[in-house]
Motif scaffolding. Sequence first.
Motif: not given
Length: 867
Positions: A81-99
């Motif tokens: 395993l090696e790091p690929a991307k890093l996101y800050k949760l403070k910028h998370l605006s939407k969680v969408e389940v694909i219909q």
Amino acid sequence: MARSSADDVELKRACEAAIEGTKHKVALSIRVAKSRGIFGKSAKLGRQMAKARVLAITTKSKGPKTKAFLRVLKYSNGGVLEPAKLYKLKHLSKVEVIQNDPSGCTFMLGFDNLRSQSVAPSQWTMRNKDDRNRLLLCILNMSKEVLGRLPKVVGMDIVEMALWAKENTPVASNRIRVEGGLGTSIFIKSDSQVTVEKELVSQAEEEDMETLLGTYVMGVGEAEAFSERMKRELQALEATNVYALLESETLIEEDMDEWLGIFNVKLRHMREDIESIEVRNNKLELHSANYKILIYELDKLIQRLHIPNEFAAILTGGSFDEPYMVKNIEACEWLTGAINRLQVPNLDPSYANMQAVKEKRAELEKSKNTFVRRASEFLRNYFSGLVDFMINDKKYFSQRGVLKRPDHADLRYKCRTYARLLQHLKSLDKNSLVPLRKAYCHSLNLLLRREAREFANELRASTKVGKAPTTWFESSAGSGPVPNSAETAALSDAYSKMLTVFIPLLVDESSFFAHFMCFDVPGLSNGCRSGSDSNEKPEDAQEGTVSDGNNAKINRSSSELGPLNDSLQELLDGIQEDFYSLVDWAFKADPLRCISMHGITERYLSGQKADTAGFVRLLLDDLETRISINFGRFVDDCIYMIEKTERNARQMGVLPYIPRFSILATRMEQYIQGQSRDLVDQTYTKIVSIMFVCLERTAQMDPKYADIVLLENYAAFQNSLYDLANVVPTLAKFYHQASESYDQACTRHINMVIFITFERLFLFARRIEELMFNISPEEIQFQAAMSKADLRKMLKASLSGLDKTINAMYKKLQKNLTSEELLPSLWEKCKNDFLDKYGSFVKLVHKVYPGESVPPAAEMRELLSQM
């Protein structure tokens, strides 16, 4: 239910190792599949390939503050395993389940700080809804706890999430209220156990919901009852007053909406239960098929583990007599196959450690050891018995008046009966052949040595040999006619017959032994019968081959070649003594027979180049060495006698070893056979070199007669070897050497005779030559004792009575010369040399004393020709 990857401790450790040094702590790690638009209509083919990723929720404490992150990790080529991307949760605006995903396991995470909003965000697909709910609830819980707010949630049923959180949260929880009426169950995962649960609905709302859900708790089979109940209530409503019904329309709609919502949840649960049942049914079908295959494999295994009764009896107590060998071979083949069938890879590795397999393998091993032990003991006794029978029967050996050629055809025929048995013994236990090989070698060695000893004894007893000289340079040895080599030819014939009979026999025995005893080495050559007097056809060694035809190509660097040669040494060792005794016997009778025996041995050696057994070639090498040593002793004796003659010889005349050598050389040339030319040439070189050295030393005993001794002996050497020197290059070399030495001795002796006879004449000439180096010729006559008067006085003393002077020179040349046949050639050479010297003197006189009268050279030549 399959274990979730969120509970995988190794996965969590791998994530921590990948982000080591960042001071981030992993709260949750879970495997996902990354894609773009897999279920969308506009998805492109190139993007429909899902990629394995790991999502990790991490936190980082900085003073009193705690930051939350979403990390994406990928697998390198090495599976790390090696790091690929890093996101800050403070910028998370939407969680969408694909219909569009029927399973509901695919969702998207929208971040408000992405640079390109035109590119569709990555879609993450979980293995099941449990993993999806676990990850999303962790993200929501982390957002609420760390950031104090929740992102927008799209496509998830509130009630469904609440029920899942309740069912999968084993500990008590605190409840919170979320703005906008959105409520869900959130938990934090720590050390693979749910430890905290927080509710997004109030306590009162939860109790009302539980009361309402409890009223309509139904299983999969309650759908019809629920439908009947709905019909009855609908009929009751229709029977009421329409007006009352209209007045309660709002209440009914709210009630129906609530009922339909609950029914929707139940239907979802029913769908999941049906899916779970289908999965279990598929697993049952798979288990059923696997059980059938397992029963089939176990039946085959049982067949492998079964030992036929007839084979068990043969392996543990059967007879090894010839009529039973077919059954023994069948039992060996079955046992070998049975042992191989219980070994990996012929046996599935999963069966290898089964107790039944281990027990059966041990039973087969015990049967193998018992059979190998019994067969080995039988074969050892069998080989010994065969040889003992032959040794005790005299008809197999040479007797007085009868030479018996060894015949092992019957012995080999009987041994071949057990050739395949030996091959199977090697396959079962290769170490079992070692004692068998030793037993065979020991028994056959006794037979071969007895045959060779009886044959050699009868050869010597039946060979009649004429008398041959054993010494050639002793004073008692005469210089008569050359003895005929045919008188001792029987010696060479006996030696040749010994090789003709036994060398092919030994090679055949070596070849048969190698094949019979299953040595994995190159085939032995049978082209060994190179003797010109051998009329025997070599026995086909392949008759003893016990291979199955697959060993045609054998690795020539086989590790068994060394053990084979060691065994052959045991098989044939000791037989060389009878060959040595025959060689020594022939040497004592006629030492020169070593030459012909050496040639015979060389011829056999040239036919053994392809023999890989080695022992026969070593035997021939040893015989050649033995013959050379014996002949070397003879040559040393000859040299000793030459040197002894030198000490006791008279100085004058031809030394006795000169003519004796020519007789010896003539006899040696009669004995040369095959390739023994080198041995004879070396002997010539050694003896002649010593002869010439001794001759020079003998001549120097009295320098006054040295040249006479030399010229007479060198002349005798040339005369005695004239014919041989024309055909033998080595003798021709020494002939030319003797010729040069003869010429030099003649020149020195003749010059001495001429100088003594005309001493005053040639002294005067020498004086003129010496003066000419320092003064001109005209001034020489004015030197002391060099005047014209001195010249006339010297000429009168030297040339008066010239016929008497020349006659005296002839007598002086003849004096002390023992070989009268040399005198004519010496006198001719003397006259020619004198005329040359006198002619030079006349030229000097005319140059220094012009006008003086001197008898011309022509007159002197005429005078000499008349004498």
